[in-house]
Design a protein around this motif. Structure first.
Motif, mmCIF file in Angstrom:
data_model
loop_
_atom_site.group_PDB
_atom_site.id
_atom_site.type_symbol
_atom_site.label_atom_id
_atom_site.label_comp_id
_atom_site.label_asym_id
_atom_site.label_seq_id
_atom_site.Cartn_x
_atom_site.Cartn_y
_atom_site.Cartn_z
ATOM 1 N N GLY A 43 0.775 -1.233 0.000
ATOM 2 C CA GLY A 43 0.000 0.000 0.000
ATOM 3 C C GLY A 43 0.806 1.282 0.000
ATOM 4 N N SER A 44 2.126 1.178 0.055
ATOM 5 C CA SER A 44 2.956 2.381 0.173
ATOM 6 C C SER A 44 3.334 2.986 -1.172
ATOM 7 C CB SER A 44 4.244 2.071 0.945
ATOM 8 O OG SER A 44 5.123 1.289 0.148
ATOM 9 N N GLY A 45 3.378 2.151 -2.224
ATOM 10 C CA GLY A 45 3.847 2.623 -3.524
ATOM 11 C C GLY A 45 5.356 2.738 -3.609
ATOM 12 N N HIS A 46 6.070 2.137 -2.632
ATOM 13 C CA HIS A 46 7.529 2.261 -2.572
ATOM 14 C C HIS A 46 8.209 0.926 -2.279
ATOM 15 C CE1 HIS A 46 6.373 6.463 -1.919
ATOM 16 N NE2 HIS A 46 7.561 6.752 -2.404
ATOM 17 N N VAL A 47 9.356 0.739 -2.900
ATOM 18 C CA VAL A 47 10.272 -0.323 -2.491
ATOM 19 C C VAL A 47 11.009 0.239 -1.292
ATOM 20 C CG1 VAL A 47 12.197 -1.805 -3.158
ATOM 21 C CG2 VAL A 47 10.523 -1.102 -4.892
#
Length: 135
Positions: A43-47
């Motif tokens: 849900g963060s949109g980040h690696v």
């Protein structure tokens, strides 16, 4: 280091993996992936980190789950009660590190477990100081 795939992991599990406390990510199926992978906070949109996927063990019996709770961190009363009952494959990881700066990625439609990373994301991961230290 060229990281082309990333695994989506929910809290609290991803934080435990990145701290080094959790080395088994429990899943409902086996996996063929090996080597360095990205870790995406669901849900963060980040690696947010990387880890080396070294193998898979399973399906695991109740006893093997109990004997290895220090690796997967699922309380025995939870899986014995039927929660996580399908999650009997240990995806074994080592060397997990949190990135100094999370790297945004484009979440492709249908990606639920694995995300194929674009080359610009792979390049950004390779430039992160925490990842450089692993090489």
């Amino acid at each position: 280091m060229n990281i082309e795939k990333a695994l989506i992991v929910d809290e609290p599990w991803i934080s435990k993996i990145l701290s080094g406390a959790k080395t088994w990510e429990m899943r409902s199926t086996s996996a063929k992936q090996r080597g360095w992978i990205g870790l995406i906070k669901k849900g963060s949109g980040h690696v947010v980190g990387v880890a080396k996927m070294t193998g898979v063990d399973g399906p695991l019996s109740d006893q093997k789950m109990i004997d290895n709770s220090d690796k997967h961190h699922i309380p025995s009363d939870i899986f014995l009660a039927g929660k996580f009952s399908k999650h009997r494959y240990a995806w074994i990881m080592s060397g997990a590190v949190r990135l100094r700066r999370p790297v945004p990625y484009r979440h492709k439609s249908g990606a639920v477990i694995w995300v194929a990373l674009d080359q610009n994301v792979s390049d950004a991961l390779a430039q992160d100081e925490a990842v450089k230290a692993l090489a």
